[in-house]
Design a protein around this motif. Sequence first.
Motif, PDB file in Angstrom:
ATOM      1  N   HIS A  19       0.808  -1.218   0.000  1.00  0.00           N
ATOM      2  CA  HIS A  19       0.000   0.000   0.000  1.00  0.00           C
ATOM      3  C   HIS A  19       0.844   1.273   0.000  1.00  0.00           C
ATOM      4  O   HIS A  19       0.301   2.371   0.075  1.00  0.00           O
ATOM      5  CB  HIS A  19      -0.979   0.009   1.182  1.00  0.00           C
ATOM      6  N   ASN A  65      -4.285  -2.886  -2.211  1.00  0.00           N
ATOM      7  CA  ASN A  65      -5.036  -3.418  -1.075  1.00  0.00           C
ATOM      8  C   ASN A  65      -5.450  -4.867  -1.372  1.00  0.00           C
ATOM      9  O   ASN A  65      -5.162  -5.411  -2.444  1.00  0.00           O
ATOM     10  CB  ASN A  65      -6.276  -2.561  -0.795  1.00  0.00           C
ATOM     11  N   PRO A  87      -4.123  -2.697   3.798  1.00  0.00           N
ATOM     12  CA  PRO A  87      -5.590  -2.652   3.866  1.00  0.00           C
ATOM     13  C   PRO A  87      -6.257  -3.887   3.268  1.00  0.00           C
ATOM     14  O   PRO A  87      -5.827  -4.399   2.233  1.00  0.00           O
ATOM     15  CB  PRO A  87      -5.928  -1.398   3.046  1.00  0.00           C
ATOM     16  N   GLN A  88      -7.299  -4.366   3.961  1.00  0.00           N
ATOM     17  CA  GLN A  88      -8.114  -5.500   3.517  1.00  0.00           C
ATOM     18  C   GLN A  88      -7.329  -6.812   3.467  1.00  0.00           C
ATOM     19  O   GLN A  88      -7.687  -7.735   2.735  1.00  0.00           O
ATOM     20  CB  GLN A  88      -8.751  -5.209   2.144  1.00  0.00           C
TER      21      GLN A  88
END
Length: 210
Positions: A9, A35, A58-59
């Motif tokens: 990221h 992500n 993220p995620q």
Amino acid sequence: MKKILIADHHPVVRKGISCMLDQEGSFEIIAKANNGDELYKYLEKEQPDILIMEIDMPQISGINALRSIKTQFPETRVLIFSIHPEEIYALRAIKSGAAGYVPKTASTKLFLKAIRQIAKGGIFLNEELTSTFTKRNVGESSAISRYKKLSSREIEVLNLLSSGKRNKDIANELNINEKTVSTYKTRLLKKLKVDNLADLIHQSRMFQFG
């Protein structure tokens, strides 16, 4: 030429990896994911040979995400390039299916050494980490040395055995026959120097740190 997917990221990290690999000439960057959603989309669409990923993005749910990726995309080799220190995650990541682990504090030389080794089908684990465990526990270090000599397929079989899978289940998951699974089990017993399946599973769980 090996197809590479980069998942991180941080734009600077993605750019830096791209620049390093462009100079190698034997790797093709096919996609960059920011992500978890983008990562899975590119894995399905591009089917890369190697995934270079940060497990803290993220995620993405860390080691669990790695296990999921290896289950869904077993042919993709994974190099974890992470902000987390090796002593916390490296062996755990490899036990979960990664082909190598490099911290972001590593040198360019070490990173390239890792990616080359993984591209050839090997497993990469920094020798300094093994040295750290030698100081802590000689017996444990010997086990690490034996573990490092396993092929990526042997590690996959060991992971599935340690999670309680039967030969038939392993054969189905890896698209091989049951006889081949038995052959891998025999090899694992010999390479890890244990006498039975229970001891094999016990030793495999030595690599769950953090």
